[in-house]
Design a protein around this motif. Sequence first.
Motif, PDB file in Angstrom:
ATOM      1  N   LEU A 217       0.873  -1.168   0.000  1.00 48.04           N
ATOM      2  CA  LEU A 217       0.000   0.000   0.000  1.00 48.04           C
ATOM      3  C   LEU A 217       0.913   1.221   0.000  1.00 48.04           C
ATOM      4  CD1 LEU A 217      -3.154   0.389   0.187  1.00 48.04           C
ATOM      5  CD2 LEU A 217      -2.754   1.142   2.523  1.00 48.04           C
ATOM      6  N   LYS A 218       0.693   2.124  -0.963  1.00 47.03           N
ATOM      7  CA  LYS A 218       1.548   3.295  -1.089  1.00 47.03           C
ATOM      8  C   LYS A 218       0.737   4.556  -0.816  1.00 47.03           C
ATOM      9  CE  LYS A 218       4.664   1.082  -4.395  1.00 47.03           C
ATOM     10  NZ  LYS A 218       5.320   1.168  -5.728  1.00 47.03           N
ATOM     11  N   LEU A 219       1.250   5.367   0.086  1.00 47.46           N
ATOM     12  CA  LEU A 219       0.605   6.617   0.468  1.00 47.46           C
ATOM     13  C   LEU A 219       1.518   7.764   0.056  1.00 47.46           C
ATOM     14  CD1 LEU A 219       0.006   4.281   2.713  1.00 47.46           C
ATOM     15  CD2 LEU A 219      -1.002   6.132   4.013  1.00 47.46           C
ATOM     16  N   THR A 220       0.962   8.736  -0.655  1.00 49.58           N
ATOM     17  CA  THR A 220       1.761   9.843  -1.168  1.00 49.58           C
ATOM     18  C   THR A 220       1.084  11.169  -0.874  1.00 49.58           C
ATOM     19  OG1 THR A 220       2.516   8.434  -2.991  1.00 49.58           O
ATOM     20  CG2 THR A 220       2.885  10.812  -3.210  1.00 49.58           C
ATOM     21  N   ARG A 221       1.861  12.121  -0.415  1.00 46.33           N
ATOM     22  CA  ARG A 221       1.345  13.480  -0.197  1.00 46.33           C
ATOM     23  C   ARG A 221       2.378  14.482  -0.669  1.00 46.33           C
ATOM     24  NH1 ARG A 221       0.159  17.352   4.688  1.00 46.33           N
ATOM     25  NH2 ARG A 221      -1.695  18.399   3.915  1.00 46.33           N
ATOM     26  N   ARG A 222       1.958  15.360  -1.565  1.00 44.76           N
ATOM     27  CA  ARG A 222       2.865  16.367  -2.103  1.00 44.76           C
ATOM     28  C   ARG A 222       3.198  17.403  -1.035  1.00 44.76           C
ATOM     29  NH1 ARG A 222       3.795  16.185  -7.334  1.00 44.76           N
ATOM     30  NH2 ARG A 222       4.462  18.372  -7.367  1.00 44.76           N
ATOM     31  N   LEU A 223       4.436  17.871  -1.040  1.00 44.23           N
ATOM     32  CA  LEU A 223       4.877  18.824  -0.025  1.00 44.23           C
ATOM     33  C   LEU A 223       4.132  20.142  -0.108  1.00 44.23           C
ATOM     34  CD1 LEU A 223       8.739  18.242  -0.004  1.00 44.23           C
ATOM     35  CD2 LEU A 223       7.051  17.437   1.622  1.00 44.23           C
ATOM     36  N   GLU A 224       3.619  20.504  -1.272  1.00 41.26           N
ATOM     37  CA  GLU A 224       2.874  21.759  -1.400  1.00 41.26           C
ATOM     38  C   GLU A 224       1.572  21.716  -0.629  1.00 41.26           C
ATOM     39  OE1 GLU A 224       0.454  20.980  -5.569  1.00 41.26           O
ATOM     40  OE2 GLU A 224       2.555  21.620  -5.640  1.00 41.26           O
ATOM     41  N   ASN A 225       1.114  20.504  -0.257  1.00 40.51           N
ATOM     42  CA  ASN A 225      -0.113  20.354   0.527  1.00 40.51           C
ATOM     43  C   ASN A 225       0.159  20.357   2.021  1.00 40.51           C
ATOM     44  OD1 ASN A 225      -1.855  20.021  -1.739  1.00 40.51           O
ATOM     45  ND2 ASN A 225      -1.134  17.905  -1.928  1.00 40.51           N
TER      46      ASN A 225
END
Length: 346
Positions: free
Chosen positions: A333-341
């Motif tokens: 399971l891969k979780l990704t969050r952009r740093l701009e958020n």
Amino acid sequence: MDSIVSDHSLVERLELSWPVEQWQGLTVLVAVSGGADSVAMACALSVLAGRGKADLVLAHFDHQWREESAGDAHFVEKLAGQLGCKHVKGQAGQQGFQNEQEARQQRYAFLLEMARSEGARFVVTAHTADDQVETILDRILRGTGLRGLSGIPRTRVLDEGIVLLRPLLCCHKAELKEYLDELGQEWCEDESNLDTDFTRNRIRHQLVPLLKSEFQPSVEESLLNLAELAGQTQQFLQSHAGQLAERAVTVARDDQQQKVTIDLSALASVPPLLVREMLVEIWCQLDWPRQAMGMRQWNQLLEMIQDETTPSSQTFPGNVRVTRDEKKSGGQLKLTRRLENIETKD
């Protein structure tokens, strides 16, 4: 006045809660609104600071919600002089009411900034047992789990080498006002605390008295005991969730995003409660927003781990993108969050 302060039982209780040996010789930032709770804490701490040769800095943040707020700031400055303490102050960037979350973020950002500039190892706030009861009831009404039932934590790390501490969680507001009355020490009254348009005030002025008079006179003690047990259980879960994360979770970060990879094979036969706690810990460690992550969202995330028939790609509050990769051995399971958020931590 000094003899009364030194001999009062509140000073003794405060020292039992936070022994002077733990902060002697250090600088402590004391959050003071001007209300009875924080004024009583400042007075009692000033006695203990003298014993431990510690330095107190009284910090006041003006939210500019009320016309009288400038008077509160002046009162705290005067109190600092009376106690022989340094005084620092800050204020909101705009006048008028901010929502409670914004206000809290501004206040704690100010306290952290002042702690850094003053070299303070501790930031102390005057949350009481009454505040704990109100918090637990508020969370029950809104919907919560064990973490929420454990109430306001006594300590929290604000930054490296700076700890937020709430030493008055063992005391009630009535005790603090009694202490101030004996000292002849005035405090500021915030009339907004009587405004029952606010949920917290309705809990304080309507719900708690109703529960005490019509259902259980010792309801406050019962809720505080519940919080203690919930906190102990939560610590147990966190410990095991941390061990699980060490086996199953990998965290990576580059200039654009934070990435979390969960090895699903390591979660086989692990109870759902523990897996969900591990997921919450991931959010906490990465400081991802949890306000909109209710039970439905946590269960959706859990289903992506345990049920292959669920959608393999979903977006969760805070723009956290989650995908299930079944091609890898055992699945990931891969979780990704952009740093701009990612917002600045309060």
